[in-house]
Enzyme design. Structure first.
Site, PDB file in Angstrom:
ATOM      1  N   GLU A 187       0.870  -1.175   0.000  1.00 59.48           N
ATOM      2  CA  GLU A 187       0.000   0.000   0.000  1.00 59.48           C
ATOM      3  C   GLU A 187       0.906   1.224   0.000  1.00 59.48           C
ATOM      4  O   GLU A 187       1.916   1.260   0.717  1.00 59.48           O
ATOM      5  CB  GLU A 187      -0.907   0.033   1.227  1.00 59.48           C
ATOM      6  CG  GLU A 187      -1.732   1.317   1.355  1.00 59.48           C
ATOM      7  CD  GLU A 187      -2.538   1.371   2.649  1.00 59.48           C
ATOM      8  OE1 GLU A 187      -3.091   0.323   3.038  1.00 59.48           O
ATOM      9  OE2 GLU A 187      -2.607   2.448   3.269  1.00 59.48           O
ATOM     10  N   GLU A 192      -1.717  11.425   4.110  1.00 58.26           N
ATOM     11  CA  GLU A 192      -2.740  11.253   5.129  1.00 58.26           C
ATOM     12  C   GLU A 192      -2.571  12.362   6.159  1.00 58.26           C
ATOM     13  O   GLU A 192      -1.471  12.861   6.384  1.00 58.26           O
ATOM     14  CB  GLU A 192      -2.611   9.900   5.828  1.00 58.26           C
ATOM     15  CG  GLU A 192      -2.912   8.705   4.965  1.00 58.26           C
ATOM     16  CD  GLU A 192      -2.797   7.411   5.746  1.00 58.26           C
ATOM     17  OE1 GLU A 192      -3.850   6.862   6.122  1.00 58.26           O
ATOM     18  OE2 GLU A 192      -1.663   6.968   5.989  1.00 58.26           O
TER      19      GLU A 192
END
Length: 534
Positions: A187, A192
């Site tokens: 991933e 974020e």
């Protein structure tokens, strides 16, 4: 819910109290199933960026872009997920395909979270079956099977929402999972952020300091729960908050290297010497993937706004502030490029800064032989001066809180020292899948322990067969600075419940993490003569 436990039978030197402190537990986190790591609370200091952007190479060739013009979200580029699965880590939103949660207006993509109860499928693909009701709705867009790509520059200009419990993300997942389920196939988190403009919990933050960090990271290793994570936080120049305006988040991804940028400020790099993928090539046969795996396959892009979950709800001011809804993440554009110098490996278009942090990552752990004959004798030595050759050290350590070392101790020789900061993490001894049935009948775990710091911290020991099949047991510790001996019947450990997933226990016939040491807070302790006897 915390279950009551029995404590071990101790020698006279191990008198003392035991404090119960609940914590995310196990060789993996308790809630996670597939996608977002449950314990990403950043405890390291972020990179403090200066206004020194790099020059982006002119050899990047635009493959596709979305400027979000017109009135509708492009079906050629995006599909919208529909589920109330909670992202696999207890997020509190249902994702819908309704226009109130995702729409295009004034040249911007709006991803909007509303405070409203909603019911939908409790699985990531939104298939028919058990349903769940959650208190928020939002949207998650993805380019899967539409705009999949290996290597390139991925650039997204966005404005982020504020508030406790908000978790906007710009990220990537593999389309085919060539190396198995999450996170063996990887991933890539381009950006974020959590809880922007709340009270910062960064190292050395002062009252009134606003949360303003962004993060770039990778997930890889083995399939959950034996996955690992590495990444880097950053703050914008002059303390600018990313929620106050639009900023451009990007990665440059080439064979063996991934770099992170915000407004063309290069702040982090990870390379293949710090990532790996281990997967089952055949049933029970674990192998190391070759080369730059898992980051050598096609990935797709995701844009979403989550509410709550194991990261945002456990950071800053805790929980979710349900005031001031709706919350909106705005996206100005998405641009994806391919390197014109070498389109197959993505090399030759690099933009680097000497100020960027090189993230060390994790080396691949040893692959153990699938033979449990090491456990056949009357004594199974785990650690005395050195580790049993049939075992390997490992840790659940999502944010680098756990350290271990073999050190010299006067009068004892080599002992094992374990240091854990406050937060989620443990150290364990990996083993071949081992049948402990006979050991359970009359075996005893014995070890010497000395606590250097944190004698008031509860210490769990565990045996497990892969999360959540774990049995855990509370061990009282000696007075700080004193050696003492612990003796515990193996049956008492294996018959104990899993405190963090009640109703689950280790399978004595298939123990694969022979012994786990997990302090429930900050603690430094030493171990010696760790063994099983019968």
């Amino acid at each position: 819910m915390r279950m009551e436990k029995r404590t071990a039978n101790l020698s006279p030197t191990l008198l003392g109290s035991v404090i119960s402190v609940a914590l995310l537990s196990g060789c993996a986190s308790t809630d996670k199933e597939q996608e977002a790591d449950t314990s990403l609370v950043q405890t390291k200091a972020p990179v403090m960026l200066t206004n020194a952007p790099v020059e982006v190479s002119g050899d990047w060739q635009l493959v596709w872009e979305d400027q979000f013009e017109g009135d509708n979200i492009s079906k050629r580029n995006w599909s919208l997920e529909q589920n109330c699965w909670g992202g696999g880590n207890n997020e509190q939103q249902c994702y819908t395909n309704r226009s109130k949660n995702a729409f295009v207006q004034d040249g911007l993509l709006h991803i909007v979270a509303h405070k409203e109860r909603y019911t939908g499928p409790d699985n990531p693909e939104g298939k028919a079956g058990p349903e769940k009701t959650l208190p928020y709705t939002s949207a998650r867009l993805r380019t899967k099977d539409k705009r999949d790509q290996k290597y390139g520059r991925f650039e997204i200009r966005a404005k982020l929402p504020t508030g406790q419990g908000t978790w906007p993300a710009i990220w990537m997942l593999p389309t085919e999972n060539k190396y198995g389920t999450w996170a063996a196939s990887g991933e890539i988190d381009i950006m974020e952020a959590v809880n922007l403009k709340t009270q910062s919990d960064a190292p050395n933050a002062k009252p009134g300091d606003e949360e303003n960090r962004i993060y770039g990271s990778l997930h890889y290793g083995k399939k959950w729960p034996d996955n690992v994570y590495s990444g880097q936080g950053a703050t914008l120049p002059q303390g600018v908050n990313p929620a106050d305006g639009f900023h451009t988040y990007a990665i440059e991804w080439e064979e063996g290297e991934i770099r992170w940028y915000v407004d063309n400020l290069h702040y982090a790099t990870q390379t293949q010497d710090g990532w790996y993928s281990q997967y089952e090539k055949e049933k029970g046969l674990l192998v190391n993937a070759k080369g730059a795996a898992p980051f050598d396959e096609k990935f797709h892009l995701l844009l979403n706004l989550a509410i709550g979950g194991s990261w945002s709800a456990n950071a800053n001011q805790q929980g979710v502030d349900d005031s001031d809804y709706p919350k909106t993440m705005l996206v100005d554009y998405v641009k994806v490029y391919r390197c014109g110098v070498d389109r197959w490996k993505g090399k030759g278009c690099t933009s680097r800064s000497e100020l960027a942090k090189h993230v060390e990552g994790h080396a691949a752990p040893a692959i153990l032989a699938a033979d449990d004959s090491y456990a056949d004798g009357p004594t199974l030595d785990v650690f005395t001066d050195t580790l049993n050759a049939a075992l390997a050290f490992a840790s659940y350590d999502p944010v680098n809180l756990v350290e271990h070392a073999v050190v010299e101790e006067a009068g004892r020789g080599s002992v094992l020292e374990i240091t854990k900061q406050n937060g989620a993490g443990n150290l364990y001894f990996r083993s071949p899948v081992t049948d402990m049935t006979d050991w359970k009948k009359n075996g005893t775990l014995i070890f010497d322990i000395k606590v250097e710091q944190g004698s008031d911290t509860e210490l769990l020991i565990k045996m497990d067969s892969g999360w959540p099949n774990t049995s855990d047991y509370v061990v009282p510790t000696p007075a700080e600075g004193e050696w003492g001996q612990v003796k515990i019947a193996i049956a008492d450990i294996l018959d104990s419940d899993n405190s963090f997933a009640p109703g689950s226990q280790a399978d004595p016939k298939a123990v694969n993490n022979l012994l786990v040491f997990e302090p429930q807070g900050a603690m430094t302790f030493k171990l010696d003569n760790v063994r099983f006897e019968r």
